[in-house]
Design a protein around this motif. Structure first.
Motif, short mmCIF file in Angstrom:
data_model
loop_
_atom_site.label_atom_id
_atom_site.label_comp_id
_atom_site.label_asym_id
_atom_site.label_seq_id
_atom_site.Cartn_x
_atom_site.Cartn_y
_atom_site.Cartn_z
N UNK A 1 0.46 -4.43 -7.58
CA UNK A 1 1.70 -4.63 -8.48
C UNK A 1 2.30 -3.16 -8.68
N UNK A 2 0.86 -1.94 -7.56
CA UNK A 2 1.34 -1.19 -7.22
C UNK A 2 2.39 -0.47 -6.76
N UNK A 3 3.20 0.91 -6.50
CA UNK A 3 4.08 0.81 -5.71
C UNK A 3 4.02 2.28 -5.35
N UNK A 4 4.51 2.51 -3.97
CA UNK A 4 3.87 3.51 -3.24
C UNK A 4 4.80 4.79 -3.31
N UNK A 5 4.93 5.39 -2.11
CA UNK A 5 6.11 6.50 -2.25
C UNK A 5 7.60 5.85 -1.88
N UNK A 6 7.52 4.76 -1.47
CA UNK A 6 8.66 4.40 -0.63
C UNK A 6 9.52 3.27 -1.93
N UNK B 1 8.21 0.57 -2.68
CA UNK B 1 8.33 -0.91 -2.55
C UNK B 1 5.92 -1.07 -2.37
N UNK B 2 6.34 -2.09 -2.97
CA UNK B 2 4.83 -2.86 -2.81
C UNK B 2 3.78 -2.55 -1.59
N UNK B 3 2.72 -1.60 -1.94
CA UNK B 3 1.90 -2.24 -0.79
C UNK B 3 2.11 -3.75 -0.58
N UNK B 4 1.37 -4.09 1.09
CA UNK B 4 0.54 -6.13 0.61
C UNK B 4 -0.38 -5.76 1.17
N UNK B 5 -1.20 -6.79 -0.12
CA UNK B 5 -2.77 -6.78 0.43
C UNK B 5 -3.08 -7.72 2.41
N UNK C 1 -6.71 1.11 -1.03
CA UNK C 1 -7.56 0.62 -2.25
C UNK C 1 -6.04 0.37 -2.63
N UNK C 2 -5.99 -0.76 -4.04
CA UNK C 2 -5.29 -0.50 -4.42
C UNK C 2 -4.61 0.48 -5.44
N UNK C 3 -5.04 1.04 -5.82
CA UNK C 3 -4.62 2.71 -6.19
C UNK C 3 -4.21 3.93 -5.54
N UNK D 1 -21.23 -1.64 -2.43
CA UNK D 1 -20.22 -0.80 -3.35
C UNK D 1 -18.96 -1.04 -3.63
N UNK D 2 -17.88 -1.63 -2.62
CA UNK D 2 -17.04 -2.06 -1.83
C UNK D 2 -16.67 -2.82 -2.58
N UNK D 3 -17.76 -4.24 -2.95
CA UNK D 3 -17.13 -5.54 -2.78
C UNK D 3 -16.33 -5.53 -3.80
N UNK D 4 -15.47 -6.61 -3.30
CA UNK D 4 -13.81 -6.69 -4.72
C UNK D 4 -12.79 -6.05 -4.58
N UNK D 5 -13.10 -4.72 -3.73
CA UNK D 5 -12.34 -3.66 -3.02
C UNK D 5 -11.24 -4.46 -2.46
N UNK D 6 -9.91 -4.56 -2.39
CA UNK D 6 -8.82 -5.05 -2.24
C UNK D 6 -8.23 -4.40 -0.78
N UNK D 7 -8.02 -4.17 0.26
CA UNK D 7 -7.10 -3.51 1.16
C UNK D 7 -5.39 -4.01 1.61
N UNK D 8 -5.02 -2.81 1.28
CA UNK D 8 -3.85 -2.60 1.26
C UNK D 8 -3.05 -1.92 2.65
N UNK D 9 -1.72 -2.37 2.76
CA UNK D 9 -1.32 -1.47 4.04
C UNK D 9 0.21 -1.16 3.11
N UNK D 10 1.46 -0.33 3.60
CA UNK D 10 2.23 -0.41 3.01
C UNK D 10 3.10 -1.63 4.18
N UNK D 11 3.90 -2.33 2.96
CA UNK D 11 4.71 -3.02 3.56
C UNK D 11 6.35 -2.30 5.21
#
Length: 193
Positions: free
Chosen positions: A8-13, A15-19, A53-55, A87-97
């Motif tokens: 649900x986080x948005x980047x500079x554009x 547009x929300x990134x996609x997980x 990461x999500x943030x 330590x990364x367990x549960x980390x969602x991996x995102x890219x810009x749309x």
């Protein structure tokens, strides 16, 4: 191609990134991670360049190294040991749309990310609520719908029987929910009198 979006986080554009996937654990002692991929072809989790990461606080170059059952083994830049990988367990991996290919407009000319915020309406026009996301716990996709009347979200199978139409441009999804999906005891005893 469907790609899930859980962010649900948005980047500079704006547009929300996609997980594209989530780290589910370490593999071996050299820092490989096991990733549950949300892409149509699991190994495509590494096809769209660096992930973050999500943030947006951490960014990793990613390389798919193989498959173990239905999980992708990946090397993430800067992750060199089992402890760092774990330590990364549960980390969602995102890219810009904008890194993802345009949808082709055929049967599924949209990404799961496009469904968030769409109004869920019945074929008779009844407004059931808004889609807040798409979940998958292993048995298939589920629409996560926040009911119009408030309360907890409702999970409904994302099947041809339940989802009759997806209108991304109109920001609505026409649904035919199974009996009782949105009821809270309504209708019980209505015929008694």
């Amino acid at each position: 191609m469907r790609i899930a979006a859980m962010g649900d986080g948005k980047r500079a554009t704006g547009v929300p990134p996609v997980c594209l996937g989530v780290v589910v654990g370490a593999h071996g002692v050299r820092g490989l991670v096991r990733v549950k991929s949300f892409t149509a072809e699991p190994e495509s989790v590494a096809a769209y360049g660096p992930v973050e990461t999500k943030d947006g606080a951490r960014r990793f170059a990613i390389e798919a190294k193989g498959m173990v059952k239905d999980l992708v083994l990946c090397r993430l830049e800067g992750v060199s040991g089992r402890d760092a990988a774990e330590a990364l367990r549960g980390t969602e991996l995102y890219v810009p749309r904008e890194r993802l290919p345009e949808t082709d407009g055929e049967e599924e000319g949209w990404y799961h990310a496009d469904l968030a915020g769409c109004q869920a309406v019945g074929r008779d026009g009844t407004v059931y609520g808004r889609v807040v996301g798409v979940q998958n716990f292993g048995a298939g996709d589920l629409l996560d719908i926040a009911p119009e009347a408030a309360g907890e979200t409702v999970l409904m199978g994302f099947t041809d029987e339940n989802v009759l139409e997806v209108d991304i441009a109109g920001r609505r999804i026409v649904i035919d929910p199974p009996i009782g999906t949105f009821d809270e005891g309504n209708g019980a005893g209505e015929d008694d009198a």
